[in-house]
Design an enzyme around this catalytic site. Structure first.
Site, short mmCIF file in Angstrom:
data_model
loop_
_atom_site.label_atom_id
_atom_site.label_comp_id
_atom_site.label_asym_id
_atom_site.label_seq_id
_atom_site.Cartn_x
_atom_site.Cartn_y
_atom_site.Cartn_z
N GLU A 172 -2.50 1.48 26.75
CA GLU A 172 -2.51 0.76 28.01
C GLU A 172 -1.25 0.89 28.85
OE1 GLU A 172 -5.07 -1.20 29.38
OE2 GLU A 172 -6.27 -0.21 27.85
N SER B 122 -41.10 -47.38 -4.88
CA SER B 122 -40.46 -48.18 -5.93
C SER B 122 -38.93 -48.15 -5.87
CB SER B 122 -40.93 -47.70 -7.31
OG SER B 122 -42.31 -47.93 -7.46
#
Length: 813
Positions: free
Chosen positions: A117, A495
């Site tokens: 770059e 239950s």
């Protein structure tokens, strides 16, 4: 004379014809005028840009952002959710970013970026005029933009402060900002900003995120060719993407490698070795270490509620209460349990049938076909390709060829309904055909036939002293159904309600030795559809039964008569102590409450059972332990109440006591008998002396439960269909839910001492008659020892000498 007057002398040139050798002298006025014009032209040439520059400096420059803001920059970093022991559950956010400090960035990465770059990055002052001029020249001469001319500093200015519009004003702003940035930040700071901000494809921002996305590993572990590949992406993340276009990406990577060599960052040999590496990037997500998607969703909702939408991009870390080992075990246990349920009820057949001849010359197309079929949990999709003496040949979606032994599919009788299945297979060909697309899973290092369960389950486990949630699974697979059955699924508890009813009976003055008649009963009640004829699961009746035995064996009729005896209002009031939803309890304020017609979530049930484990305290379940910001500072810290039975540590930080300690102990003792000889006796296989619990089954076996605990951990498991329907006539809590609980708890308790619950003060043991529950003299044959609260203990009858002799004769006769 006239002739002489018309003739010019050769020595004296005529005024009308100047000599070509020597021009005539100009006047001083003319010279001044010329200099005046030239001075004004030059002045205007410089004055216009100077004036423009001065105007820009006075009006535009002050409006540019302050570079100091870059030192306080806040990256958009995903929300991270992890377990108590630091294992990653997930990351949530629109942008994937892993910001690094400059020293954390490998030198090879910075070299590759500079080569690709901005080769003069460390020399220029923010603007490379040579490169900028070259870009302008190329644009003018060719009409095409071949190079941008932007430095890394200019890209930082644009990415952090400016728009991407292509105007001269933006470019001018970019140049001025670059100078400002270079004056206020070091080169290292600028480069770090760039490497953390740049977009590199697939929602990845910054080189560290790209390393994870393309190579599935930390940036420090990348190879030279991988550094170069990432460095080639900023120019055009889509065009040079190694996943979308490997060949084009390779060209760009190779260019970066050659530039690195030209700049003496790497040797010729290093370059050649990297050039020879084939493109091998693959799309990777975050490295998920623990599967806990239901928990992740709750954590995400917590973050949004407490910190707003920015919580998903500010790099927060949510530390949940989960234990990664137990969470993984909970997930595995549920999946194993539901697959076992499927095997008990038969094989529903192949997912679909395909003609393998159509794919004979196109394996990739066949694999794509398999990959398109949804699979959940630990299931994989495969296709039957043939049979042999060893078993069935299957090609998996992973392209792996495996075999399934027929012995592992002997369960696969044809499914008819939940209560019926067809004749058992005698060979694999009775079950499968070539071209069948099927689900398989690996169990005990063997590939086995499986199917996607239609039944669902949930599990929640927590610390009984603090409410810390250790494990939570809301269903078979979050991506099949996001509904969290552990916290949202209200179902009839069956239950599982009975321990709370029996605890209410103890609170009213009854004991574990009190008897209630187990006999048929018919009720006429408008709320219960006129006539209600409840039955025991076995269909039998056993007459007067002690409460301990009735709960251990889950006798329904005893529970109903018990509720009648203590009064519905008293029971409802007592249930409120456990913080069950009042509206739900009131909606079932009738005798059906004794059999669990009330609908609760597994989390609510587990919280209630924790009170029996911890000596009677109501804990508050919590899932979020801590929230940290990106810098590691704590933004939120849970402050849970903690149970402490010692007098010197009772404080505001202790949860409220809701039942008396001895009540909790007696109920725990009764629930231990559920495991010793009752409906949960399968759990004896764990060989633990410190576990207690209760099965739960609703009418027509629509819901199956098991809730159980030791002194430190409580866990509740539920199994059922999302749209309530029977699981099958034998699918009670002890069969459908208990095995899941056992598999999980075997892991949860393996490092805990196997010690009985400690008995509180004020408990006495009294010998009783096993049938009547009445106290009998010490030494009475077949007597049982029952525990009582001291003040409620029956008096032990005295025994005469004659009775002693009679008993002695009977014993030794």
């Amino acid at each position: 004379m006239g002739a002489d007057s018309d003739t010019s002398s050769p020595e004296q040139p005529s005024e009308n014809k100047p000599s070509p050798e020597k021009p005539p002298k100009k006047s001083s006025g003319r010279r001044l005028f010329k200099w005046f014009v030239w001075f004004n032209f030059v002045g205007a040439f410089f004055a216009i840009p100077l004036a423009a520059g001065l105007f820009y400096y006075l009006t535009i420059y002050p409006t540019l952002p302050e570079v100091s803001e870059l030192k306080e920059v806040s990256y958009q970093v995903p929300l991270r959710i992890e377990t108590q022991d630091g294992k990653l559950i997930t990351e949530i956010g629109t942008k994937k970013r892993v910001p690094l400090e400059y020293p954390e960035i490998p030198e090879r990465m910075t070299q590759a970026i500079i080569a690709a770059e901005d080769e003069s990055f460390f020399e220029h002052n923010g603007v490379d005029f040579k490169g900028l001029g070259r870009a302008v020249y190329q644009l003018v001469t060719t009409g095409e933009k071949k190079s941008g001319g932007s430095t890394i500093t200019m890209q930082v200015a644009r990415n952090f402060f400016l728009s991407k519009e292509k105007t001269y004003l933006r470019k001018l702003n970019e140049i001025i900002l670059s100078y400002k940035i270079e004056n206020e930040l070091s080169k290292q700071e600028i480069l770090a900003l760039y490497l953390n901000k740049i977009f590199l494809g697939y929602r990845s921002y910054g080189v560290a995120a790209a390393a994870q996305t393309y190579y599935g590993k930390p940036i420090a572990e990348l190879s030279l060719d991988e550094f170069a590949m990432i460095a080639g992406l900023p120019k055009a993340p889509s065009a040079y993407n190694p996943i979308r276009d490997a060949e084009r990406a390779k060209l760009r990577r190779n260019y970066v490698l050659r530039r690195m060599n030209e700049l003496n960052f790497i040797t010729e040999q290093e370059m050649q070795e990297a050039l020879a590496v084939e493109v091998h990037a693959e799309l990777h997500g975050p490295i998920i270490e623990v599967e806990a998607d239901y928990v992740a969703e709750q954590a995400r909702a917590f973050a949004l509620e407490k910190f707003g939408e920015e919580a998903l991009q500010n790099g927060l870390t949510i530390v949940t209460t989960l234990d990664s080992r137990l969470q993984q075990q909970a997930t595995t246990s549920i999946r194993h349990g539901l697959q076992e349920y499927e095997r008990r009820h038969g094989y529903r057949g192949a997912i679909e049938q395909i003609d393998l001849a159509e794919f004979q010359e196109d394996l990739p197309a066949l694999i794509t076909k398999l990959e398109e079929i949804s699979n959940y949990g630990d299931l994989l999709v495969g296709v039957v390709t043939g049979f042999n003496k060893q078993g069935t040949d299957v090609l998996l979606e992973t392209e792996e060829a495996v075999q399934i032994d027929f012995k592992t599919m002997e369960w696969a009788s044809p499914y008819i309904d939940v209560n019926r299945k067809g004749k058992g297979p005698k060979s694999a060909k009775d079950v499968l055909k070539v071209g069948d697309v099927i689900y398989v899973q690996k169990l005990d290092d063997q590939w086995q036939l499986a199917q996607d369960p239609q039944v669902e389950s949930s599990l929640i486990s927590m610390d009984t002293h603090s409410g810390r949630i250790l494990a939570m699974v809301g269903g078979y697979d979050y991506f099949r159904s996001k509904f969290n059955r552990a916290t949202q699924g209200k179902r009839q508890v069956g239950s599982n309600i009975k321990p709370f009813l029996y605890s209410a009976a103890l609170n009213s003055g009854m004991s574990a030795a009190s008897t209630v008649n187990d006999a048929p009963v018919v009720f006429h009640d408008r709320n219960l559809e006129d006539y209600w004829r409840p039955e025991n699961y076995s269909g039998q009746y056993y007459g007067p039964t002690r409460l301990r035995k009735a709960l251990a064996l889950s006798r329904n009729l005893v529970s109903i008569r018990l509720l009648q005896q203590i009064g519905i209002n008293n029971a409802v009031d007592y249930f409120q102590r456990f913080d069950f939803p009042q509206s739900e309890i009131n909606a079932h304020k009738d005798l059906s409450l004794a059999l669990g017609s009330v609908e609760l979530t597994p989390q609510e049930v587990a919280r209630g059972y924790a009170a029996f484990s911890n000596g009677g305290f109501l804990i508050t379940p919590y899932l979020i332990d801590e929230v940290r910001d990106f810098n590691g500072d704590t933004l939120y810290q849970a402050e849970p109440n903690r149970v402490c039975n010692e007098p010197n540590c009772l404080s505001e930080n202790t949860p409220p006591r809701i039942i008396e300690e001895r009540n909790a102990y007696i109920m725990t003792s009764i629930m231990q008998d559920v495991i010793h000889y009752g409906s949960g006796k399968r759990a004896r296989a764990l060989k633990r002396e410190d576990i207690a619990g209760k099965t739960g089954t609703t009418n027509d076996q629509k819901d199956a439960w098991f809730s159980g605990f030791n002194p430190n951990i409580v866990t509740t498991v539920w199994v059922g269909f999302d749209q309530p329907s029977t699981l099958g006539r034998y699918e009670v809590g002890g069969r459908a839910a208990l095995p899941i609980w056992m598999e999980y708890m075997s892991e949860a308790l393996k490092d805990q001492p196997n010690e009985p619950f400690s008995m509180p003060q004020g408990i006495v043991e009294v010998p009783i008659n096993k049938d009547t529950g009445l106290a009998v003299p010490h030494g009475t044959p077949d007597a049982l020892y029952e525990i009582f609260r001291e003040e409620n203990a029956p008096e032990v009858p005295k025994i005469s000498q004659q009775q002693i002799e009679s008993i002695t004769e009977e014993l030794f006769d």
